[in-house]
Design an enzyme around this catalytic site. Structure first.
Site, PDB file in Angstrom:
ATOM      1  N   LYS A  19       1.630  12.142   6.226  1.00 38.49           N
ATOM      2  CA  LYS A  19       1.935  11.031   7.131  1.00 38.49           C
ATOM      3  C   LYS A  19       2.403   9.817   6.334  1.00 38.49           C
ATOM      4  O   LYS A  19       3.393   9.158   6.686  1.00 38.49           O
ATOM      5  CB  LYS A  19       0.693  10.700   7.954  1.00 38.49           C
ATOM      6  CG  LYS A  19       0.829   9.507   8.894  1.00 38.49           C
ATOM      7  CD  LYS A  19       0.349   8.198   8.282  1.00 38.49           C
ATOM      8  CE  LYS A  19      -1.119   8.202   7.956  1.00 38.49           C
ATOM      9  NZ  LYS A  19      -1.595   6.883   7.456  1.00 38.49           N
TER      10      LYS A  19
ATOM     11  N   LYS B 236       0.837  -1.208   0.000  1.00 36.14           N
ATOM     12  CA  LYS B 236       0.000   0.000   0.000  1.00 36.14           C
ATOM     13  C   LYS B 236       0.871   1.258   0.000  1.00 36.14           C
ATOM     14  O   LYS B 236       0.571   2.242  -0.697  1.00 36.14           O
ATOM     15  CB  LYS B 236      -0.921  -0.008   1.222  1.00 36.14           C
ATOM     16  CG  LYS B 236      -1.727   1.277   1.402  1.00 36.14           C
ATOM     17  CD  LYS B 236      -2.725   1.491   0.281  1.00 36.14           C
ATOM     18  CE  LYS B 236      -3.399   2.862   0.380  1.00 36.14           C
ATOM     19  NZ  LYS B 236      -4.111   3.075   1.639  1.00 36.14           N
TER      20      LYS B 236
END
Length: 307
Positions: A245, A178
């Site tokens: 992030k 991912k």
């Protein structure tokens, strides 16, 4: 850790934000009962209106559900809801399955799995691709890392939220995949913003550019998503703060394996520029406004070719 008392086949869901709310709703629509928890009272009320039940804290979720899903923003938040004072580990029983669907530090996923395994609780990581639209429509793609038997236990819940489940390897590998997918998407997003601004500055019509490039070799999922939003001035989506992030996690992953990531570094600076400009609560597409300020054009203004 709880050890006795029968429970119905309830799915626990922790983190009912922009992604999680739609995902939990799809589980409910599939006929599976859901007990959820979130720190936002409005999200809790939304779950109740959809027919779900509400728990007092993550431990209470785990006490009521054999499969618990976490979908919170950061590594620290995930560790807190899993291993904190009133975390999932306090209410889970041997044989239960925890599904971490957040995009977080893969080494933290492995550490949590090892700690939970001591109590007989299994954990898989299953981050998803498809953004808010996919979460709402139930068309997400899940990248799963972990034990195949644990995946089978959680498959009914995952099926309700996804159009495809890909088992990519041991625990942590789903998050790795991912992160790489996200990295490529963000790099392509910066290229899309720069290309669109350059074209408008040179006199091209942005809608024409979008249509032509979408059918040409410059096409990408990122271009299709960003170009439309730039033109329509739609900056409501995944928060830039969340994208930053992820960029931090991607950089750490590269350093962990001694892989140079030159384009990632440049992309990170563009995204940090957006955050420094106060765009953290908006979709990353809003970064185009900085390019527009620098160049004196707007991708949202329809231009006349040759003007």
């Amino acid at each position: 850790m709880m050890t006795d008392g029968a429970r119905p086949a309830t799915v626990g869901f922790i983190g009912l934000g922009a992604m999680g709310s739609g995902m939990a709703a799809n589980i409910l629509r599939s006929g599976q009962p859901v007990v959820g928890y979130d720190i936002d009272d409005a999200r809790i009320q939304q779950l109740l209106e959809q027919g779900g039940q509400v728990a007092e804290d993550p431990a209470d979720v785990a006490e009521q559900a054999e499969v618990v899903i976490t979908m919170v923003d950061t590594t620290a938040q995930t560790e807190d809801v899993v291993l904190g004072e009133r975390g999932v580990a306090r209410g889970a029983r041997a044989g239960d399955v925890l599904v971490c669907m957040s995009t977080i530090d893969p080494t933290a996923v492995i550490r949590m799995q090892e700690q939970l395994a001591g109590d007989g609780v299994r954990m898989i990581d299953a981050p998803v691709s498809g953004m808010i639209k996919g979460a709402t429509e139930g068309t997400l793609r899940a990248f799963v890392g972990g034990d195949a038997d644990a995946l089978d236990r959680a498959r009914t819940a995952l099926d309700a939220m996804t159009s495809e489940i890909l088992h990519v390897g041991p625990i942590g590998r789903g998050v790795v995949l991912k992160l790489i997918n996200n990295m490529l998407y963000k790099i392509n997003s910066v290229a899309a913003m720069e290309g669109m601004v350059l074209g408008v500055k040179a006199g091209l019509d942005p809608a024409m550019m979008r249509d032509v490039i979408a059918a040409s070799t410059g096409a990408s999922v990122a271009f299709d998503y960003r170009a439309r939003r730039m033109i329509e001035r739609d900056f409501d989506g995944v928060r830039l703060d969340i994208s930053c992030k992820d960029l931090e996690l991607e950089g750490a992953l590269g350093r962990a394996y001694s892989v140079p990531l030159f384009l990632h570094a440049a992309c990170t600076q563009v995204y940090e520029m957006g955050r420094a400009a106060g765009l953290g609560d908006q979709d990353a597409t809003a970064i185009v406004t900085i390019y527009e300020q620098l160049t004196g054009v707007s991708v949202g203004d329809v231009q006349t070719p040759g003007s």
